[in-house]
Design a protein around this motif. Structure first.
Motif, PDB file in Angstrom:
ATOM      1  N   GLU A  37      23.538   2.115  -5.671  1.00 15.89           N
ATOM      2  CA  GLU A  37      24.525   3.157  -5.271  1.00 15.89           C
ATOM      3  C   GLU A  37      24.327   4.666  -5.580  1.00 15.89           C
ATOM      4  N   GLU A  40      21.888   5.844  -2.705  1.00 15.63           N
ATOM      5  CA  GLU A  40      22.449   6.222  -1.759  1.00 15.63           C
ATOM      6  C   GLU A  40      23.355   7.335  -1.834  1.00 15.63           C
ATOM      7  N   SER A  51      13.212   5.525  -1.251  1.00 12.99           N
ATOM      8  CA  SER A  51      14.418   5.314  -2.198  1.00 12.99           C
ATOM      9  C   SER A  51      13.589   3.924  -2.989  1.00 12.99           C
TER      10      SER A  51
END
Length: 336
Positions: A37, A40, A51
């Motif tokens: 998260e 993100e 990522s």
């Protein structure tokens, strides 16, 4: 020419800032964080090329030009050494590590590989403090006799979007606490005056904050020429204050972060020369990013080095020793 590809290790607040700034300077960005998260959130602000959950995965993907280490302090040694072994220049957030011994493992790796490391003690790039340093070097207030560093800011206000208990600053294992995280001010002391001869201090948890780290530091540094420097760092104060007061035989100079100004007084009455600045906090991070890109391109050498960070770590250890044993520590020259 291909845009530089920068890996941001740690996708929290400072990682997001470095990603935004480097992207604004034309870089491609990849990010690392064990929490999906967080990655993100960074990618929602700044488009990313890659990522990754670990730095090892990011390095294996290749194609990188530099690495920014913005993870909690406890992870600095392993992650920085991995980047250096991959031949990638590093912008390392302060402090270097949790302990001086761990910091020296990074220093040894940097010497072994010859890969540059720029240390992010960002206040060195703050225009008002550059002006202060210049005025002191010019002898504007004469021979310095006493300097007071003061940093007071309630931890719950730092990241209002998350419970402060979940912030790494609350965790001893991750390297939080006032002494380590706010070692900016110890670095500024050495930047202004060099290494003191003696140091004493107290490192404590005295507030009602629900943390396991220190929230109050008071230290006194003594220089052989008679200069005395006091430092106060706390994580419980409101309103937030950051200032440095310099007292010389020819007057006094006062710098404050808010209001953003320098004042100089040379008379017995309250008559002050005042200079106000309009720079914003992010400006110093952008200045660091610009220098890092110059380092990556081979156009310049780091102005804030691992050796500088080792000096700070040695002084941190001296304050810890003084606090634990109730003694004054002979610091001499803190060389890497």
């Amino acid at each position: 020419m291909t845009a530089p590809h920068m890996l941001i290790v740690g996708s929290g607040s400072v990682g997001k800032r470095h990603a935004r700034n480097l992207a604004s300077l034309g870089c491609r960005i990849s990010c690392v964080d064990p929490r999906a998260e967080r990655r993100e959130e960074l990618a929602a602000e700044t488009p990313v090329v890659g990522s990754h959950p670990t730095i090892e995965a990011a390095l294996a993907a290749g194609g990188l030009d530099g690495v920014v280490i913005g993870s909690p302090t406890a992870f600095h040694p392993a992650q920085t050494i991995a980047a250096l072994d991959a031949g990638l220049p590093v912008l390392l957030e302060k402090p270097v590590a949790k302990t001086a011994a761990e910091a020296r493992t990074i220093y040894d790796a940097q010497k072994r590989t010859g890969v540059p490391v720029l240390l992010g003690y960002t206040w060195r790039w703050w225009p008002p403090l550059l002006q202060v340093r210049s005025r002191l070097n010019e002898g504007t207030i004469g021979k310095l006799r006493h300097v007071q560093f003061h940093m007071s800011a309630h931890l719950a206000d730092w990241h209002p979007w998350e419970p402060y208990q979940e912030f790494f600053m609350a965790s001893a294992a991750q390297g939080g606490g006032a002494l380590l995280d706010e070692s900016h001010w110890i670095d500024l002391m050495t930047w202004f005056f060099g290494t003191p001869a003696e140091l004493s201090g107290r490192v404590e948890k005295i507030s009602d904050l629900d943390i396991e780290t220190d929230d109050n530091v008071d230290a006194l540094a003594m220089y052989p020429d008679g200069l005395r420097v006091s430092l106060h760092l706390d994580l419980y104060g409101r309103p937030h204050e950051k200032y440095i007061r310099f007292i010389g035989e020819g007057g006094s100079l006062f710098w404050s972060a808010d209001p953003n100004r320098i004042t100089i007084g040379k008379q017995s009455g309250q008559v002050w020369e005042e200079e106000t600045f309009t720079c914003e906090r992010n400006d110093m991070f952008v200045a660091v990013a610009r220098e890092f890109l110059d380092v990556v391109a081979g156009r310049s050498k780091p102005s804030c080095t691992l050796a500088d960070g080792i000096k700070v770590m040695d002084l941190i250890e001296a304050i810890r020793t003084s606090s634990a044993e109730g003694c004054t520590v002979q610091t001499g020259k803190a060389d890497a």
